[in-house]
Design a protein around this motif. Structure first.
Motif, PDB file in Angstrom:
ATOM      1  N   ALA A  94       0.791  -1.009   0.034  1.00 18.54           N
ATOM      2  CA  ALA A  94       0.163  -0.010   0.128  1.00 18.54           C
ATOM      3  C   ALA A  94       0.867   1.158   0.034  1.00 18.54           C
ATOM      4  N   LEU A  95       1.919   1.230   0.501  1.00 20.77           N
ATOM      5  CA  LEU A  95       3.112   2.298   0.782  1.00 20.77           C
ATOM      6  C   LEU A  95       3.265   2.594  -0.709  1.00 20.77           C
ATOM      7  N   ILE A  96       3.695   1.761  -1.502  1.00 18.86           N
ATOM      8  CA  ILE A  96       4.204   1.894  -2.915  1.00 18.86           C
ATOM      9  C   ILE A  96       3.095   2.671  -3.662  1.00 18.86           C
ATOM     10  N   ASP A  97       1.882   1.936  -3.590  1.00 22.06           N
ATOM     11  CA  ASP A  97       0.821   2.716  -4.225  1.00 22.06           C
ATOM     12  C   ASP A  97       0.684   4.300  -3.673  1.00 22.06           C
ATOM     13  N   ALA A  98       0.920   4.342  -2.427  1.00 20.89           N
ATOM     14  CA  ALA A  98       0.782   5.829  -1.913  1.00 20.89           C
ATOM     15  C   ALA A  98       1.876   6.705  -2.452  1.00 20.89           C
ATOM     16  N   LEU A  99       3.156   6.176  -2.711  1.00 22.90           N
ATOM     17  CA  LEU A  99       4.269   6.712  -3.125  1.00 22.90           C
ATOM     18  C   LEU A  99       3.975   7.012  -4.586  1.00 22.90           C
ATOM     19  N   ASP A 100       3.368   6.253  -5.523  1.00 23.61           N
ATOM     20  CA  ASP A 100       3.063   6.631  -6.957  1.00 23.61           C
ATOM     21  C   ASP A 100       2.311   7.844  -6.737  1.00 23.61           C
ATOM     22  N   GLU A 101       1.188   7.980  -5.899  1.00 22.99           N
ATOM     23  CA  GLU A 101       0.288   9.047  -5.837  1.00 22.99           C
ATOM     24  C   GLU A 101       1.114  10.314  -5.710  1.00 22.99           C
ATOM     25  N   LEU A 102       1.859  10.299  -4.804  1.00 24.91           N
ATOM     26  CA  LEU A 102       2.613  11.383  -4.332  1.00 24.91           C
ATOM     27  C   LEU A 102       3.620  11.900  -5.323  1.00 24.91           C
ATOM     28  N   VAL A 103       4.129  11.046  -6.055  1.00 24.49           N
ATOM     29  CA  VAL A 103       5.078  11.598  -7.085  1.00 24.49           C
ATOM     30  C   VAL A 103       4.454  12.179  -8.290  1.00 24.49           C
ATOM     31  N   ALA A 104       3.150  11.523  -8.513  1.00 20.63           N
ATOM     32  CA  ALA A 104       2.163  12.104  -9.565  1.00 20.63           C
ATOM     33  C   ALA A 104       2.002  13.386  -9.209  1.00 20.63           C
ATOM     34  N   GLY A 105       1.576  13.755  -7.628  1.00 22.20           N
ATOM     35  CA  GLY A 105       1.182  15.083  -7.368  1.00 22.20           C
ATOM     36  C   GLY A 105       2.337  16.133  -7.562  1.00 22.20           C
ATOM     37  N   ARG A 106       3.421  15.704  -7.230  1.00 22.80           N
ATOM     38  CA  ARG A 106       4.782  16.641  -7.303  1.00 22.80           C
ATOM     39  C   ARG A 106       4.958  16.958  -8.742  1.00 22.80           C
ATOM     40  N   SER A 107       4.635  16.160  -9.903  1.00 17.41           N
ATOM     41  CA  SER A 107       4.942  16.858 -11.284  1.00 17.41           C
ATOM     42  C   SER A 107       3.747  17.482 -11.578  1.00 17.41           C
ATOM     43  N   ASP A 108       2.858  17.862 -10.730  1.00 17.54           N
ATOM     44  CA  ASP A 108       1.573  18.691 -11.312  1.00 17.54           C
ATOM     45  C   ASP A 108       2.240  19.890 -11.949  1.00 17.54           C
ATOM     46  N   GLU A 109       2.043  20.301 -12.923  1.00 16.49           N
ATOM     47  CA  GLU A 109       2.751  21.718 -13.421  1.00 16.49           C
ATOM     48  C   GLU A 109       1.954  23.053 -12.996  1.00 16.49           C
ATOM     49  N   TYR A 110       0.721  22.739 -12.506  1.00 10.50           N
ATOM     50  CA  TYR A 110      -0.075  23.811 -11.928  1.00 10.50           C
ATOM     51  C   TYR A 110       0.274  24.117 -10.435  1.00 10.50           C
ATOM     52  N   SER A 111       0.996  23.024  -9.681  1.00  8.12           N
ATOM     53  CA  SER A 111       1.328  23.404  -8.348  1.00  8.12           C
ATOM     54  C   SER A 111       2.205  24.455  -8.151  1.00  8.12           C
ATOM     55  N   PRO A 112       2.300  25.320  -7.123  1.00  8.60           N
ATOM     56  CA  PRO A 112       3.143  26.347  -6.978  1.00  8.60           C
ATOM     57  C   PRO A 112       4.353  25.709  -6.244  1.00  8.60           C
ATOM     58  N   PRO A 113       5.386  26.337  -6.355  1.00  5.56           N
ATOM     59  CA  PRO A 113       6.900  25.728  -6.093  1.00  5.56           C
ATOM     60  C   PRO A 113       6.956  25.247  -4.491  1.00  5.56           C
ATOM     61  N   HIS A 114       6.382  26.113  -3.463  1.00 11.03           N
ATOM     62  CA  HIS A 114       6.386  25.589  -2.369  1.00 11.03           C
ATOM     63  C   HIS A 114       5.606  24.225  -2.033  1.00 11.03           C
ATOM     64  N   ALA A 115       4.464  24.146  -2.829  1.00 12.28           N
ATOM     65  CA  ALA A 115       3.654  23.100  -2.624  1.00 12.28           C
ATOM     66  C   ALA A 115       4.296  21.809  -3.231  1.00 12.28           C
ATOM     67  N   LYS A 116       4.960  21.820  -4.149  1.00 12.62           N
ATOM     68  CA  LYS A 116       5.646  20.804  -4.742  1.00 12.62           C
ATOM     69  C   LYS A 116       6.850  20.351  -3.636  1.00 12.62           C
ATOM     70  N   ARG A 117       7.527  21.344  -3.120  1.00 13.98           N
ATOM     71  CA  ARG A 117       8.519  21.098  -2.045  1.00 13.98           C
ATOM     72  C   ARG A 117       7.850  20.238  -0.696  1.00 13.98           C
ATOM     73  N   THR A 118       6.621  20.828  -0.522  1.00 15.81           N
ATOM     74  CA  THR A 118       6.076  19.930   0.493  1.00 15.81           C
ATOM     75  C   THR A 118       5.656  18.606   0.132  1.00 15.81           C
TER      76      THR A 118
END
Length: 209
Positions: free
Chosen positions: A127-151
């Motif tokens: 389950a942790l690997i699945d959660a990691l995939d979701e986090l990585v996908a969210g981090r690559s969202d081009e519409y997220s501001p830089p500080h959100a990507k850092r979080t």
């Protein structure tokens, strides 16, 4: 702290030391520092024990203890079933933003027995690997501001660390076996034996009722 985590800690502590009074449970849980990592208010422990008894998950019995009435708690069959369910659910359900339930469950891991404990941790790793995939996908969202990507990067790194930690638990599983077969023994200066003496006294009192 969630009600489920509270019940998990209280049911687990009673199952380890029964029959045991409320003050002993409070003392034991505070020695685990649950007031810091689980946000447990010491005063809520007594209320939680009473509520578990009302729900039939604990058995509360007043016994004479050197001339004073003391309520001691034992876990019921329904309580033990509920405890094991809570442990498995808290291990297998991954919340990368809040690990308090998992920490509580892992502290009670021997309750499950070796095979169930290993299976639950294996499911958590998946389950942790699945959660990691979701986090990585969210981090690559081009519409997220830089500080959100850092979080998100921080949460991702923490989840990676937990996955590596679980791998280390499995790598050192031979050392873990002592917690399942009760071969582990506390140091000679551990305060636990005092609780064992009190437990024996309560057992004798319960037998004479």
């Amino acid at each position: 702290m969630s009600a489920g985590t509270t019940r998990l800690l209280l049911l687990g502590a009673v199952s380890l030391f029964e029959p045991v009074n409320g003050y002993q449970i409070r003392r034991e849980l505070l020695s685990w520092r649950v007031d810091e990592w689980a946000s447990t208010r010491p005063g809520s422990i007594y209320h939680g024990l009473r509520r578990l008894a009302e729900d039939g998950l604990l058995r509360a019995t007043a016994v004479d203890d050197d001339g004073r009435d003391v309520v001691v708690y034992e876990i019921t069959p329904d309580g033990r079933t509920r405890l094991e369910t809570l442990i498995v659910e808290s291990i297998e359900s991954v919340n990368v933003f809040d690990r308090r339930a998992f920490l509580a469950a892992f502290s009670l891991l021997p309750t499950l027995g070796e095979q169930r404990a290993r299976a639950a941790l294996t499911n958590r790793r998946t389950a942790l690997i699945d959660a990691l995939d979701e986090l990585v996908a969210g981090r690559s969202d081009e519409y997220s501001p830089p500080h959100a990507k850092r979080t998100l990067d921080l949460w991702t790194r923490l989840a990676c660390t937990e996955r590596e930690w679980i791998d280390a638990v499995f790598d050192g599983w031979d050392d873990m076996r002592s917690t399942f077969d009760q071969a582990w023994a506390p140091p000679s200066d551990d305060p636990g034996p005092e609780m064992l003496v009190e437990r024996d006294r309560y057992l004798r009192a319960l037998r004479t009722r």
